[in-house]
Scaffold this active site. Sequence first.
Site, PDB file in Angstrom:
ATOM      1  N   GLY A 156       0.805  -1.219   0.000  1.00  0.00           N
ATOM      2  CA  GLY A 156       0.000   0.000   0.000  1.00  0.00           C
ATOM      3  C   GLY A 156       0.833   1.261   0.000  1.00  0.00           C
ATOM      4  O   GLY A 156       0.307   2.350  -0.212  1.00  0.00           O
TER       5      GLY A 156
ATOM      6  N   ASN B 206      -6.979   4.721   6.996  1.00  0.00           N
ATOM      7  CA  ASN B 206      -7.113   4.861   5.545  1.00  0.00           C
ATOM      8  C   ASN B 206      -8.295   4.060   5.040  1.00  0.00           C
ATOM      9  O   ASN B 206      -8.648   3.014   5.585  1.00  0.00           O
ATOM     10  CB  ASN B 206      -5.813   4.429   4.839  1.00  0.00           C
ATOM     11  CG  ASN B 206      -5.810   2.954   4.479  1.00  0.00           C
ATOM     12  OD1 ASN B 206      -6.360   2.546   3.449  1.00  0.00           O
ATOM     13  ND2 ASN B 206      -5.217   2.129   5.353  1.00  0.00           N
TER      14      ASN B 206
ATOM     15  N   PHE C 107      -7.882   0.229  -2.674  1.00  0.00           N
ATOM     16  CA  PHE C 107      -7.082  -0.378  -3.753  1.00  0.00           C
ATOM     17  C   PHE C 107      -6.966   0.518  -4.986  1.00  0.00           C
ATOM     18  O   PHE C 107      -7.170   0.071  -6.129  1.00  0.00           O
ATOM     19  CB  PHE C 107      -7.668  -1.745  -4.178  1.00  0.00           C
ATOM     20  CG  PHE C 107      -7.548  -2.849  -3.175  1.00  0.00           C
ATOM     21  CD1 PHE C 107      -6.781  -2.709  -2.020  1.00  0.00           C
ATOM     22  CD2 PHE C 107      -8.197  -4.061  -3.391  1.00  0.00           C
ATOM     23  CE1 PHE C 107      -6.680  -3.749  -1.100  1.00  0.00           C
ATOM     24  CE2 PHE C 107      -8.095  -5.116  -2.475  1.00  0.00           C
ATOM     25  CZ  PHE C 107      -7.343  -4.946  -1.332  1.00  0.00           C
TER      26      PHE C 107
ATOM     27  N   ASN D 160       1.672  -8.031  -3.917  1.00  0.00           N
ATOM     28  CA  ASN D 160       0.455  -8.164  -3.109  1.00  0.00           C
ATOM     29  C   ASN D 160      -0.735  -8.026  -4.063  1.00  0.00           C
ATOM     30  O   ASN D 160      -0.877  -7.010  -4.745  1.00  0.00           O
ATOM     31  CB  ASN D 160       0.468  -7.084  -2.026  1.00  0.00           C
ATOM     32  CG  ASN D 160      -0.742  -7.150  -1.114  1.00  0.00           C
ATOM     33  OD1 ASN D 160      -1.883  -7.089  -1.570  1.00  0.00           O
ATOM     34  ND2 ASN D 160      -0.510  -7.261   0.185  1.00  0.00           N
TER      35      ASN D 160
ATOM     36  N   ASN E 203      -4.025 -10.900  -0.749  1.00  0.00           N
ATOM     37  CA  ASN E 203      -4.681  -9.995   0.199  1.00  0.00           C
ATOM     38  C   ASN E 203      -6.190 -10.206   0.181  1.00  0.00           C
ATOM     39  O   ASN E 203      -6.852  -9.881  -0.806  1.00  0.00           O
ATOM     40  CB  ASN E 203      -4.328  -8.542  -0.151  1.00  0.00           C
ATOM     41  CG  ASN E 203      -4.942  -7.567   0.823  1.00  0.00           C
ATOM     42  OD1 ASN E 203      -5.443  -7.955   1.877  1.00  0.00           O
ATOM     43  ND2 ASN E 203      -4.907  -6.287   0.481  1.00  0.00           N
TER      44      ASN E 203
ATOM     45  N   SER F 258      -8.068  -6.506   3.497  1.00  0.00           N
ATOM     46  CA  SER F 258      -8.234  -5.051   3.583  1.00  0.00           C
ATOM     47  C   SER F 258      -9.681  -4.726   3.904  1.00  0.00           C
ATOM     48  O   SER F 258     -10.584  -5.321   3.316  1.00  0.00           O
ATOM     49  CB  SER F 258      -7.833  -4.376   2.266  1.00  0.00           C
ATOM     50  OG  SER F 258      -6.456  -4.387   2.130  1.00  0.00           O
TER      51      SER F 258
ATOM     52  N   ASN G 252     -11.279  -2.081   3.128  1.00  0.00           N
ATOM     53  CA  ASN G 252     -11.823  -1.001   2.299  1.00  0.00           C
ATOM     54  C   ASN G 252     -12.391  -1.427   0.955  1.00  0.00           C
ATOM     55  O   ASN G 252     -12.756  -0.586   0.149  1.00  0.00           O
ATOM     56  CB  ASN G 252     -10.743   0.066   2.096  1.00  0.00           C
ATOM     57  CG  ASN G 252     -10.251   0.597   3.428  1.00  0.00           C
ATOM     58  OD1 ASN G 252     -11.065   0.905   4.306  1.00  0.00           O
ATOM     59  ND2 ASN G 252      -8.938   0.661   3.599  1.00  0.00           N
ATOM     60  N   THR G 253     -12.429  -2.735   0.712  1.00  0.00           N
ATOM     61  CA  THR G 253     -13.126  -3.241  -0.476  1.00  0.00           C
ATOM     62  C   THR G 253     -14.304  -4.040   0.053  1.00  0.00           C
ATOM     63  O   THR G 253     -14.109  -5.043   0.746  1.00  0.00           O
ATOM     64  CB  THR G 253     -12.187  -4.124  -1.340  1.00  0.00           C
ATOM     65  OG1 THR G 253     -11.164  -3.294  -1.867  1.00  0.00           O
ATOM     66  CG2 THR G 253     -12.939  -4.791  -2.479  1.00  0.00           C
TER      67      THR G 253
ATOM     68  N   LYS H   9      -2.234 -12.835   3.585  1.00  0.00           N
ATOM     69  CA  LYS H   9      -2.237 -11.750   4.588  1.00  0.00           C
ATOM     70  C   LYS H   9      -3.588 -11.708   5.295  1.00  0.00           C
ATOM     71  O   LYS H   9      -4.635 -11.655   4.645  1.00  0.00           O
ATOM     72  CB  LYS H   9      -1.973 -10.404   3.899  1.00  0.00           C
ATOM     73  CG  LYS H   9      -1.871  -9.242   4.886  1.00  0.00           C
ATOM     74  CD  LYS H   9      -1.340  -8.003   4.206  1.00  0.00           C
ATOM     75  CE  LYS H   9      -1.181  -6.849   5.174  1.00  0.00           C
ATOM     76  NZ  LYS H   9      -0.672  -5.640   4.521  1.00  0.00           N
TER      77      LYS H   9
ATOM     78  N   ASN I 261      -3.020  -7.096   8.733  1.00  0.00           N
ATOM     79  CA  ASN I 261      -3.458  -5.905   8.000  1.00  0.00           C
ATOM     80  C   ASN I 261      -3.948  -4.860   9.018  1.00  0.00           C
ATOM     81  O   ASN I 261      -3.767  -5.036  10.223  1.00  0.00           O
ATOM     82  CB  ASN I 261      -4.579  -6.305   7.034  1.00  0.00           C
ATOM     83  CG  ASN I 261      -4.541  -5.485   5.750  1.00  0.00           C
ATOM     84  OD1 ASN I 261      -4.416  -4.253   5.808  1.00  0.00           O
ATOM     85  ND2 ASN I 261      -4.636  -6.136   4.613  1.00  0.00           N
TER      86      ASN I 261
HETATM   87  C1  LIG Z   1      -2.499   4.167   3.529  1.00  0.00           C
HETATM   88  C2  LIG Z   1      -2.367   2.694   3.671  1.00  0.00           C
HETATM   89  C3  LIG Z   1      -2.639   1.884   2.570  1.00  0.00           C
HETATM   90  C4  LIG Z   1      -2.537   0.497   2.683  1.00  0.00           C
HETATM   91  N1  LIG Z   1      -2.788  -0.269   1.583  1.00  0.00           N
HETATM   92  C5  LIG Z   1      -2.664  -1.617   1.675  1.00  0.00           C
HETATM   93  C6  LIG Z   1      -2.876  -2.427   0.541  1.00  0.00           C
HETATM   94  O1  LIG Z   1      -3.141  -1.944  -0.554  1.00  0.00           O
HETATM   95  N2  LIG Z   1      -2.779  -3.772   0.702  1.00  0.00           N
HETATM   96  C7  LIG Z   1      -2.451  -4.356   1.890  1.00  0.00           C
HETATM   97  O2  LIG Z   1      -2.346  -5.583   1.978  1.00  0.00           O
HETATM   98  N3  LIG Z   1      -2.209  -3.594   2.989  1.00  0.00           N
HETATM   99  C8  LIG Z   1      -2.311  -2.253   2.902  1.00  0.00           C
HETATM  100  N4  LIG Z   1      -2.065  -1.487   4.007  1.00  0.00           N
HETATM  101  C9  LIG Z   1      -1.734  -2.153   5.288  1.00  0.00           C
HETATM  102  C10 LIG Z   1      -0.228  -2.160   5.561  1.00  0.00           C
HETATM  103  O3  LIG Z   1       0.466  -2.897   4.586  1.00  0.00           O
HETATM  104  C11 LIG Z   1       0.071  -2.742   6.949  1.00  0.00           C
HETATM  105  O4  LIG Z   1      -0.238  -4.122   6.956  1.00  0.00           O
HETATM  106  C12 LIG Z   1      -0.711  -2.054   8.065  1.00  0.00           C
HETATM  107  O5  LIG Z   1      -0.715  -0.658   7.855  1.00  0.00           O
HETATM  108  C13 LIG Z   1      -0.134  -2.341   9.463  1.00  0.00           C
HETATM  109  O6  LIG Z   1       1.197  -1.924   9.566  1.00  0.00           O
HETATM  110  P1  LIG Z   1       1.626  -0.520  10.256  1.00  0.00           P
HETATM  111  O7  LIG Z   1       0.979  -0.459  11.601  1.00  0.00           O
HETATM  112  O8  LIG Z   1       3.124  -0.595  10.294  1.00  0.00           O
HETATM  113  O9  LIG Z   1       1.147   0.552   9.349  1.00  0.00           O
HETATM  114  C14 LIG Z   1      -2.153  -0.096   3.917  1.00  0.00           C
HETATM  115  C15 LIG Z   1      -1.874   0.733   5.013  1.00  0.00           C
HETATM  116  C16 LIG Z   1      -1.975   2.104   4.907  1.00  0.00           C
HETATM  117  C17 LIG Z   1      -1.667   2.959   6.098  1.00  0.00           C
END
Ligand SMILES: Cc1cc2nc3c(=O)[nH]c(=O)nc-3n(C[C@H](O)[C@H](O)[C@H](O)COP(=O)(O)O)c2cc1C
Length: 350
Positions: free
Chosen positions: A67, A115, A119, A152, A185, A188, A190-191, A226, A255
Amino acid sequence: MYSLIRKIFFQLEPEQAHYTAMNLLQTLRKLPGGKNTIHRIFRAPQKGLQKHVFGLSFRNPVGLGAGFDKNARYLEELDALGFGFVEIGTVTPLPQEGNEKPRLFRLVEDRALINRMGFNNEGVEVIARRLRNWRLNGKPLNPAAKLLVGGNIGKNKVTPNEEAWKDYEICFRALHAYVDFFVVNVSSPNTPGLRALQEKDALHKILTHLQALNKGFAVQRPILLKIAPDLEWSQIDDVIALAREIKLDGLVATNTTISRSGLQTPAAALEQIGAGGLSGAPLKERATEVVQYLCSQLKGEIPVIASGGIFTAADAREKLATGAALCEVWTGFIYEGPAIVQQICKGLAR
Ligand SMILES: Cc1cc2nc3c(=O)[nH]c(=O)nc-3n(C[C@H](O)[C@H](O)[C@H](O)COP(=O)(O)O)c2cc1C
């Protein structure tokens, strides 16, 4: 120094700050000698930190979570910053705009983010082409210890869950030649409906289908799954049983969470932000708990990549001490800055 730079970037809208910072770094990297200079400043110790996990050699255990570089645009910059690996994506078959902006919010008091990006990505064709180009023309700092890239993969918003397996297949085929491993994945928030794919039959179908496809390639790529931190223990047990049954190569936990408990940010502000996945410091404890449970049950049979609330070497050490093979940062990168890999690796090397 970074606290000053962060103050300036935190004046900008979060998504704009993200791209401004990365584009600035890219401009510097493109200057003559730029990549080596960035690398000299942010060089992370490697000695004793190499890891061999699911058949791959990682130059250090600190990766960047999915992400951050959704479209695989910044691999040269992330290589210069010393990451051991980067998960690109989430990539979907067709390009997607994602949700309406604003969709990324800082919770500064909590050292967290919320967030609901949804995607947003340029689609697998464009991203595969970019990765191919990077493989052909990239300038690895150390060809013997390259940055590894995980693909991913996800499904498009318009694809019904019953047909989700086809979206994973399209992404898997298109990226297979250009990534070192895959992360499926299904977690998430958000989908709409995506997380229902964490249910065992749905997971079984998607993962065994990808494993069968994998066998058809000359080289097999490790396939990881994941998971969300919001699963019940019984659901986590199902994931463990499935992972064992189908001999999955690895798990990524976790996640973002839909929970909002224990935050300093006032309830009214949270309400104004609305739906989305919470990441950063408030996720740390739950993510560690899930990683610890997975590792205690799997006993090293199936490696786990830990993600959630890692900011410092102590945070990384805590995750690795539970048995995680590797760890990933995301929100920590925003709050700690570009020296995060160097700082964590220095701490781990001590
Ligand atoms: C803005 C944003 C976008 C993200 N987009 C994705 C994504 O597209 N796919 C995914 O598997 N995780 C996504 N994540 C999750 C991160 O990869 C991570 O697993 C999650 O933020 C927890 O780690 P952290 O506490 O270090 O941020 C996103 C996180 C953030 C903050």
